[in-house]
Motif scaffolding. Structure first.
Motif, PDB file in Angstrom:
ATOM      1  N   GLY A  87     170.995 -31.076 113.844  1.00  0.00           N
ATOM      2  CA  GLY A  87     171.300 -31.748 112.577  1.00  0.00           C
ATOM      3  C   GLY A  87     171.467 -33.247 112.733  1.00  0.00           C
ATOM      4  O   GLY A  87     172.463 -33.833 112.280  1.00  0.00           O
ATOM      5  N   LEU A  88     170.494 -33.919 113.350  1.00  0.00           N
ATOM      6  CA  LEU A  88     170.613 -35.330 113.690  1.00  0.00           C
ATOM      7  C   LEU A  88     169.971 -36.235 112.647  1.00  0.00           C
ATOM      8  O   LEU A  88     169.043 -35.837 111.933  1.00  0.00           O
ATOM      9  CB  LEU A  88     169.945 -35.602 115.048  1.00  0.00           C
ATOM     10  CG  LEU A  88     170.367 -34.704 116.216  1.00  0.00           C
ATOM     11  CD1 LEU A  88     169.606 -35.104 117.468  1.00  0.00           C
ATOM     12  CD2 LEU A  88     171.867 -34.784 116.445  1.00  0.00           C
ATOM     13  N   SER A  89     170.441 -37.470 112.589  1.00  0.00           N
ATOM     14  CA  SER A  89     169.778 -38.519 111.817  1.00  0.00           C
ATOM     15  C   SER A  89     168.686 -39.127 112.689  1.00  0.00           C
ATOM     16  O   SER A  89     168.630 -38.885 113.905  1.00  0.00           O
ATOM     17  CB  SER A  89     170.781 -39.598 111.416  1.00  0.00           C
ATOM     18  OG  SER A  89     171.258 -40.291 112.568  1.00  0.00           O
ATOM     19  N   PHE A  90     167.821 -39.964 112.072  1.00  0.00           N
ATOM     20  CA  PHE A  90     166.793 -40.656 112.843  1.00  0.00           C
ATOM     21  C   PHE A  90     167.420 -41.508 113.956  1.00  0.00           C
ATOM     22  O   PHE A  90     166.948 -41.535 115.084  1.00  0.00           O
ATOM     23  CB  PHE A  90     165.948 -41.553 111.929  1.00  0.00           C
ATOM     24  CG  PHE A  90     164.803 -40.835 111.265  1.00  0.00           C
ATOM     25  CD1 PHE A  90     164.384 -39.606 111.698  1.00  0.00           C
ATOM     26  CD2 PHE A  90     164.147 -41.435 110.195  1.00  0.00           C
ATOM     27  CE1 PHE A  90     163.321 -38.952 111.094  1.00  0.00           C
ATOM     28  CE2 PHE A  90     163.083 -40.801 109.579  1.00  0.00           C
ATOM     29  CZ  PHE A  90     162.672 -39.540 110.030  1.00  0.00           C
ATOM     30  N   ALA A  91     168.504 -42.205 113.613  1.00  0.00           N
ATOM     31  CA  ALA A  91     169.139 -43.094 114.593  1.00  0.00           C
ATOM     32  C   ALA A  91     169.718 -42.298 115.755  1.00  0.00           C
ATOM     33  O   ALA A  91     169.589 -42.682 116.925  1.00  0.00           O
ATOM     34  CB  ALA A  91     170.226 -43.928 113.926  1.00  0.00           C
ATOM     35  N   THR A  93     175.668 -34.182 123.110  1.00  0.00           N
ATOM     36  CA  THR A  93     176.290 -34.942 124.208  1.00  0.00           C
ATOM     37  C   THR A  93     175.775 -34.483 125.564  1.00  0.00           C
ATOM     38  O   THR A  93     175.429 -35.298 126.425  1.00  0.00           O
ATOM     39  CB  THR A  93     177.816 -34.796 124.151  1.00  0.00           C
ATOM     40  OG1 THR A  93     178.291 -35.312 122.916  1.00  0.00           O
ATOM     41  CG2 THR A  93     178.467 -35.553 125.305  1.00  0.00           C
ATOM     42  N   GLU A  94     175.695 -33.171 125.742  1.00  0.00           N
ATOM     43  CA  GLU A  94     175.210 -32.631 127.007  1.00  0.00           C
ATOM     44  C   GLU A  94     173.749 -33.015 127.241  1.00  0.00           C
ATOM     45  O   GLU A  94     173.356 -33.380 128.353  1.00  0.00           O
ATOM     46  CB  GLU A  94     175.362 -31.110 127.006  1.00  0.00           C
ATOM     47  CG  GLU A  94     175.132 -30.473 128.366  1.00  0.00           C
ATOM     48  CD  GLU A  94     175.399 -28.978 128.354  1.00  0.00           C
ATOM     49  OE1 GLU A  94     174.922 -28.292 129.280  1.00  0.00           O
ATOM     50  OE2 GLU A  94     176.077 -28.500 127.413  1.00  0.00           O
ATOM     51  N   LEU A  95     172.941 -32.944 126.184  1.00  0.00           N
ATOM     52  CA  LEU A  95     171.535 -33.328 126.296  1.00  0.00           C
ATOM     53  C   LEU A  95     171.407 -34.800 126.677  1.00  0.00           C
ATOM     54  O   LEU A  95     170.591 -35.164 127.538  1.00  0.00           O
ATOM     55  CB  LEU A  95     170.810 -33.055 124.981  1.00  0.00           C
ATOM     56  CG  LEU A  95     169.327 -33.420 124.930  1.00  0.00           C
ATOM     57  CD1 LEU A  95     168.523 -32.626 125.963  1.00  0.00           C
ATOM     58  CD2 LEU A  95     168.761 -33.179 123.527  1.00  0.00           C
ATOM     59  N   ILE A 101     168.623 -40.484 121.915  1.00  0.00           N
ATOM     60  CA  ILE A 101     168.315 -39.594 123.040  1.00  0.00           C
ATOM     61  C   ILE A 101     167.342 -40.297 123.986  1.00  0.00           C
ATOM     62  O   ILE A 101     167.514 -40.310 125.204  1.00  0.00           O
ATOM     63  CB  ILE A 101     167.714 -38.268 122.550  1.00  0.00           C
ATOM     64  CG1 ILE A 101     168.700 -37.531 121.649  1.00  0.00           C
ATOM     65  CG2 ILE A 101     167.341 -37.385 123.749  1.00  0.00           C
ATOM     66  CD1 ILE A 101     168.113 -36.283 120.999  1.00  0.00           C
ATOM     67  N   ALA A 102     166.294 -40.896 123.395  1.00  0.00           N
ATOM     68  CA  ALA A 102     165.333 -41.650 124.199  1.00  0.00           C
ATOM     69  C   ALA A 102     165.986 -42.883 124.804  1.00  0.00           C
ATOM     70  O   ALA A 102     165.694 -43.262 125.945  1.00  0.00           O
ATOM     71  CB  ALA A 102     164.132 -42.054 123.345  1.00  0.00           C
ATOM     72  N   THR A 103     166.885 -43.504 124.059  1.00  0.00           N
ATOM     73  CA  THR A 103     167.545 -44.710 124.547  1.00  0.00           C
ATOM     74  C   THR A 103     168.425 -44.406 125.763  1.00  0.00           C
ATOM     75  O   THR A 103     168.432 -45.166 126.737  1.00  0.00           O
ATOM     76  CB  THR A 103     168.393 -45.347 123.433  1.00  0.00           C
ATOM     77  OG1 THR A 103     167.539 -45.694 122.343  1.00  0.00           O
ATOM     78  CG2 THR A 103     169.098 -46.600 123.938  1.00  0.00           C
ATOM     79  N   TYR A 104     169.152 -43.302 125.739  1.00  0.00           N
ATOM     80  CA  TYR A 104     169.971 -42.921 126.899  1.00  0.00           C
ATOM     81  C   TYR A 104     169.092 -42.676 128.128  1.00  0.00           C
ATOM     82  O   TYR A 104     169.456 -43.025 129.252  1.00  0.00           O
ATOM     83  CB  TYR A 104     170.790 -41.675 126.592  1.00  0.00           C
ATOM     84  CG  TYR A 104     172.015 -41.942 125.754  1.00  0.00           C
ATOM     85  CD1 TYR A 104     172.971 -42.873 126.174  1.00  0.00           C
ATOM     86  CD2 TYR A 104     172.230 -41.274 124.554  1.00  0.00           C
ATOM     87  CE1 TYR A 104     174.101 -43.136 125.405  1.00  0.00           C
ATOM     88  CE2 TYR A 104     173.357 -41.527 123.772  1.00  0.00           C
ATOM     89  CZ  TYR A 104     174.277 -42.451 124.207  1.00  0.00           C
ATOM     90  OH  TYR A 104     175.398 -42.711 123.445  1.00  0.00           O
ATOM     91  N   THR A 105     167.934 -42.065 127.919  1.00  0.00           N
ATOM     92  CA  THR A 105     167.006 -41.850 129.031  1.00  0.00           C
ATOM     93  C   THR A 105     166.592 -43.182 129.645  1.00  0.00           C
ATOM     94  O   THR A 105     166.546 -43.338 130.864  1.00  0.00           O
ATOM     95  CB  THR A 105     165.749 -41.100 128.549  1.00  0.00           C
ATOM     96  OG1 THR A 105     166.140 -39.914 127.864  1.00  0.00           O
ATOM     97  CG2 THR A 105     164.841 -40.740 129.715  1.00  0.00           C
TER      98      THR A 105
END
Length: 435
Positions: free
Chosen positions: A54-58, A112-114, A63-67
């Protein structure tokens, strides 16, 4: 004083030498392919992850930014390690690291875990680019250096195609978690492919020289002026070489701007365009996969021709030309609506925007010495990733207020600014001899 025998495995023009060069390239291609697979998997399952959590675009963009944050830190750490202890040893370690945590993403029970697993996989991913490019740059002849680094850059596109194919085959049956689990297998194969690869001559021989001079010091022998100068440089922390004087500092800054633009454009386009195609143009995952494959084909052709262009004409003309054409391609793509034109336009977009990946391995290697070459590659390219890492979330935030297509138009102006940066601040290094 006993002098170790210098290594001479990559300086000849005989069949055995070329065999070793090609083996080095194949291993580097395999590693960088796994980088592409690991990163591009996310773009194909973003819609499914958004739905499940249930995520927003931001939030999804983060997720990509943390990577990429992990990749930046890993790039700094492993780049420095590779200059101290050897390129090949650290090279294998990076692949094993990101393969483990990519697999663990399949078992994430929360956002968070992801994010934690993606950050940790990014640590390994970040070290891969600079070390692989350094290995090829230090073992291939100067006249073919850009073409050699282009070969490694094509590895990423092979990983992207593999991500697209696996997505189409795995996601419908096993979901996004199954895709992350299967993504571990080719990464482990890439680590296995590095068995028996020797360190480059230039790194080994510089290490021998340093040990020889240190032995003279230990025995109380006087050093010549050139030996003392060599030892002073060799003992410096690798990162300080990037800012050794004002001219070098400006060059490091300008090269970082280039890699920032490269990463901002690439991640902004490749993370969100599949979502644009599915949401705005109502394309299915399979049709989006077709678009991705065509776009990657354009990238491969662009990378190949850029390497030829940079070796024959020069690094500066190649980059300036491709930056200007990238600006035109991004603007033109933002106004397309016809599915066929979107397909063709994707190939053109990939040709120019990612064709420039061919040159970074050669360009960054030619500005720094062996004492800091891997550090420079990883520091500069991953600093660019630090900036580019914000592209998914920035474009996601702009898309929430405007449209995804409109958010991408800003890239056209960024590419033009990058062309100006190269024209004024980046020296030409074509045919440079590495030291």
């Amino acid at each position: 004083m006993e002098m170790k025998t210098k290594q001479n495995l990559f300086s000849g023009d005989d069949e055995a030498t070329w065999k070793r060069r090609w083996k080095m390239m194949y291993a580097s291609i395999a590693g960088y392919a796994m980088d592409g697979l690991d990163m591009l998997i996310l773009s194909f399952v973003m819609t499914a992850i958004i739905k499940e959590f249930g995520l927003s675009f931001a939030e999804a963009g983060l997720i990509a930014t943390y990577t990429l944050i992990g990749a930046v830190l890993g790039g700094y750490i492993f780049g420095i390690m590779a200059d101290y202890v050897g390129r090949v040893k650290v090279f294998s370690l990076t692949i094993i690291l990101f393969s483990i945590f990519t697999g663990l993403c399949a078992f994430a029970s929360s956002l968070t875990e992801l994010n934690i697993y993606r950050f940790l996989s990014g640590l390994g991913l970040g070290g891969e680019f600079g070390i692989g490019m350094t290995l090829v740059a230090e073992t291939w002849p100067a006249a073919k250096r850009a073409r050699a680094s282009a070969g490694v850059a094509i590895g990423w596109q092979m990983g992207a195609v593999l991500a697209a194919l696996l997505s189409a085959l795995v996601v419908p049956h096993f979901g996004w978690r199954g895709l992350f689990a299967i993504g571990v297998l080719p990464a482990l194969f890439a680590a296995w492919s590095r068995r028996g690869i020797p360190e480059p001559d230039i790194w080994v021989n510089r290490k021998i020289m340093k040990e020889t001079i240190q032995q003279k010091v230990a025995q109380g022998e006087a050093l010549t002026e050139s030996e003392q100068e060599f030892l002073n440089k060799a003992n410096k922390f690798p990162l300080t070489h990037l800012f050794a004087n004002p001219r070098k500092s400006v060059t490091t800054f300008a090269l970082t701007v280039m890699t920032s633009v490269q990463n901002f454009g690439y991640y902004g386009i490749m993370i969100w365009l599949p979502t644009i195609l599915m949401q705005k143009h109502n394309l299915t995952l399979n049709k989006t996969t077709t678009w991705m494959v065509v776009t990657v084909i354009g990238m491969v052709i662009g990378i190949y021709l850029f390497g030829q262009f940079a070796d024959r004409i020069g690094r500066r003309p190649a980059y300036i030309t491709f930056y200007i054409c990238s600006a035109a391609a991004v603007w033109g793509y933002s106004v397309l609506n016809d599915p066929i034109l979107l397909l063709i336009g994707g190939a053109v977009l990939g040709f120019f925007c990612n064709g420039m990946m061919a040159g970074y391995g050669a360009l960054l290697s030619e500005h720094y010495t062996t004492d800091a070459r891997s550090t420079a590659q990883n520091f500069i390219f991953n600093s660019g990733r630090a900036v580019g890492g914000f592209a998914p979330v920035i474009i996601g935030m702009l898309a929430a207020q405007y449209t995804l297509n409109g958010a991408l138009v800003i890239l056209a102006f960024i590419y033009l600014a990058a062309a100006v940066n190269v024209f004024f601040l980046v020296p030409e290094t074509k045919d440079s001899k590495l030291d």
